[in-house]
Design an enzyme around this catalytic site. Sequence first.
Site, PDB file in Angstrom:
ATOM      1  N   CYS A  40       5.423  -0.274   7.648  1.00  0.00           N
ATOM      2  CA  CYS A  40       5.145   1.003   6.968  1.00  0.00           C
ATOM      3  C   CYS A  40       6.383   1.389   6.172  1.00  0.00           C
ATOM      4  O   CYS A  40       7.499   1.352   6.704  1.00  0.00           O
ATOM      5  CB  CYS A  40       4.831   2.077   8.015  1.00  0.00           C
ATOM      6  SG  CYS A  40       4.451   3.679   7.270  1.00  0.00           S
ATOM      7  N   LEU A  41       6.164   1.766   4.907  1.00  0.00           N
ATOM      8  CA  LEU A  41       7.309   2.136   4.071  1.00  0.00           C
ATOM      9  C   LEU A  41       7.970   3.411   4.581  1.00  0.00           C
ATOM     10  O   LEU A  41       9.123   3.684   4.240  1.00  0.00           O
ATOM     11  CB  LEU A  41       6.858   2.299   2.611  1.00  0.00           C
ATOM     12  CG  LEU A  41       6.302   1.019   1.971  1.00  0.00           C
ATOM     13  CD1 LEU A  41       5.855   1.281   0.537  1.00  0.00           C
ATOM     14  CD2 LEU A  41       7.316  -0.117   2.022  1.00  0.00           C
ATOM     15  N   GLN A  56       3.194   9.882   1.425  1.00  0.00           N
ATOM     16  CA  GLN A  56       4.478   9.181   1.597  1.00  0.00           C
ATOM     17  C   GLN A  56       5.467   9.510   0.471  1.00  0.00           C
ATOM     18  O   GLN A  56       6.641   9.161   0.574  1.00  0.00           O
ATOM     19  CB  GLN A  56       4.257   7.666   1.707  1.00  0.00           C
ATOM     20  CG  GLN A  56       3.495   7.274   2.981  1.00  0.00           C
ATOM     21  CD  GLN A  56       3.233   5.786   3.052  1.00  0.00           C
ATOM     22  OE1 GLN A  56       2.269   5.306   2.466  1.00  0.00           O
ATOM     23  NE2 GLN A  56       4.095   5.055   3.735  1.00  0.00           N
ATOM     24  N   GLY A  59       0.837  -1.196   0.000  1.00  0.00           N
ATOM     25  CA  GLY A  59       0.000   0.000   0.000  1.00  0.00           C
ATOM     26  C   GLY A  59       0.866   1.238   0.000  1.00  0.00           C
ATOM     27  O   GLY A  59       2.067   1.180   0.272  1.00  0.00           O
ATOM     28  N   HIS A  96      -2.867   7.479   7.167  1.00  0.00           N
ATOM     29  CA  HIS A  96      -1.816   8.346   6.613  1.00  0.00           C
ATOM     30  C   HIS A  96      -2.402   9.669   6.124  1.00  0.00           C
ATOM     31  O   HIS A  96      -1.781  10.728   6.274  1.00  0.00           O
ATOM     32  CB  HIS A  96      -1.133   7.667   5.418  1.00  0.00           C
ATOM     33  CG  HIS A  96       0.038   6.790   5.767  1.00  0.00           C
ATOM     34  ND1 HIS A  96       1.144   7.244   6.433  1.00  0.00           N
ATOM     35  CD2 HIS A  96       0.279   5.472   5.506  1.00  0.00           C
ATOM     36  CE1 HIS A  96       2.026   6.254   6.573  1.00  0.00           C
ATOM     37  NE2 HIS A  96       1.517   5.161   6.022  1.00  0.00           N
ATOM     38  N   HIS A 125      -4.885   1.543   7.515  1.00  0.00           N
ATOM     39  CA  HIS A 125      -3.512   2.062   7.645  1.00  0.00           C
ATOM     40  C   HIS A 125      -3.311   3.237   6.675  1.00  0.00           C
ATOM     41  O   HIS A 125      -2.746   4.266   7.055  1.00  0.00           O
ATOM     42  CB  HIS A 125      -2.551   0.904   7.336  1.00  0.00           C
ATOM     43  CG  HIS A 125      -1.098   1.252   7.356  1.00  0.00           C
ATOM     44  ND1 HIS A 125      -0.207   0.713   8.256  1.00  0.00           N
ATOM     45  CD2 HIS A 125      -0.337   2.070   6.556  1.00  0.00           C
ATOM     46  CE1 HIS A 125       1.006   1.181   8.033  1.00  0.00           C
ATOM     47  NE2 HIS A 125       0.952   2.007   6.994  1.00  0.00           N
ATOM     48  N   GLU A 126      -3.792   3.069   5.431  1.00  0.00           N
ATOM     49  CA  GLU A 126      -3.569   4.122   4.421  1.00  0.00           C
ATOM     50  C   GLU A 126      -4.444   5.343   4.689  1.00  0.00           C
ATOM     51  O   GLU A 126      -3.985   6.482   4.525  1.00  0.00           O
ATOM     52  CB  GLU A 126      -3.819   3.579   3.000  1.00  0.00           C
ATOM     53  CG  GLU A 126      -2.979   2.374   2.594  1.00  0.00           C
ATOM     54  CD  GLU A 126      -1.483   2.563   2.799  1.00  0.00           C
ATOM     55  OE1 GLU A 126      -1.010   3.714   2.823  1.00  0.00           O
ATOM     56  OE2 GLU A 126      -0.774   1.543   2.972  1.00  0.00           O
TER      57      GLU A 126
HETATM   58  O1  K1U Z   1       1.496   2.426   3.857  1.00  0.00           O
HETATM   59  C1  K1U Z   1       2.564   1.823   3.876  1.00  0.00           C
HETATM   60  O2  K1U Z   1       3.497   2.289   4.490  1.00  0.00           O
HETATM   61  C2  K1U Z   1       2.695   0.509   3.178  1.00  0.00           C
HETATM   62  C3  K1U Z   1       2.602  -0.685   4.095  1.00  0.00           C
HETATM   63  C4  K1U Z   1       1.144  -1.153   4.124  1.00  0.00           C
HETATM   64  C5  K1U Z   1       0.736  -2.092   5.201  1.00  0.00           C
HETATM   65  C6  K1U Z   1       1.436  -3.247   5.489  1.00  0.00           C
HETATM   66  C7  K1U Z   1       1.007  -4.119   6.473  1.00  0.00           C
HETATM   67  C8  K1U Z   1      -0.143  -3.851   7.156  1.00  0.00           C
HETATM   68  C9  K1U Z   1      -0.829  -2.703   6.889  1.00  0.00           C
HETATM   69  C10 K1U Z   1      -0.409  -1.829   5.898  1.00  0.00           C
HETATM   70  C11 K1U Z   1       3.508  -1.776   3.537  1.00  0.00           C
HETATM   71  O3  K1U Z   1       3.347  -2.214   2.455  1.00  0.00           O
HETATM   72  S1  K1U Z   1       4.807  -2.335   4.545  1.00  0.00           S
HETATM   73  C12 K1U Z   1       5.558  -3.648   3.567  1.00  0.00           C
HETATM   74  C13 K1U Z   1       4.763  -4.897   3.565  1.00  0.00           C
HETATM   75  O4  K1U Z   1       3.886  -5.098   4.374  1.00  0.00           O
HETATM   76  C14 K1U Z   1       5.048  -5.947   2.558  1.00  0.00           C
HETATM   77  C15 K1U Z   1       6.067  -5.810   1.646  1.00  0.00           C
HETATM   78  C16 K1U Z   1       6.299  -6.812   0.710  1.00  0.00           C
HETATM   79  C17 K1U Z   1       5.527  -7.938   0.680  1.00  0.00           C
HETATM   80  C18 K1U Z   1       4.501  -8.088   1.584  1.00  0.00           C
HETATM   81  C19 K1U Z   1       4.256  -7.089   2.525  1.00  0.00           C
HETATM   82 ZN    ZN Z   2       2.422   3.321   6.208  1.00  0.00          ZN
END
Ligand code: K1U
Ligand code: ZN
Length: 177
Positions: free
Chosen positions: A96-97, A53, A48, A142, A138-139
């Site tokens: 979270c990225l 971001q 996401g 943000h 989560h998004e």
């Molecule tokens: O919003 C963001 O920072 C993105 C975040 C979204 C998210 C992840 C987990 C739970 C709720 C919301 C991410 O994508 S973190 C990376 C991640 O979860 C992932 C990366 C590669 C493969 C699978 C998962």
């Molecule tokens: Zn995030």
Amino acid sequence: MTGSKRPLVVLPDPILRQVSKPVERIDDETRRLASDMLATMYDAPGIGLAAIQIAEPLRLITIDLAKEDDEPDPHVFVNPKIVARGDEPGTYEEGCLSIPDYFAEVERPATVAVEYLDLEGDMQVIEADGLMATCLQHEVDHLDGVLFIDHISRLKRDMVVKKFRKLAKERGGTRLL
Ligand code: K1U
Ligand code: ZN
């Protein structure tokens, strides 16, 4: 349309605490931003991304929950609004990225209904559960300047913020190319 990868904003950049503004008009600029967000999200990789971001304070999010070996399944949500939350809680380990390499369990409603506009400007509603419900919440957080660490204990949050302040000092900034 293939987008361009943009730098990711990371903690403790204060822009992450801004409340994003609604998208007023869905046009080629909006579609370009959505493509850039998808490119940035896939490159990270993440499931996401919210526009803030990549330093764009607009109410626009992207999500793709497809597994690595499956076909991409990109979703773009313009001006998403959570219109219903289920009574049952659900717990996921979130990341979270903008807070790289930190994960923590977060409890949120297990189901939500979200109203949004698609890139054609048509109103849609999604009723989500599981990871999609978690990711949407989560998004949307943000977009309101809320991070998943705001849902964990103050002690853990303070430790994470301290670590990222130190990293930003060492790196000389809060943007990841
Ligand atoms: O919003 C963001 O920072 C993105 C975040 C979204 C998210 C992840 C987990 C739970 C709720 C919301 C991410 O994508 S973190 C990376 C991640 O979860 C992932 C990366 C590669 C493969 C699978 C998962
Ligand atoms: Zn995030």
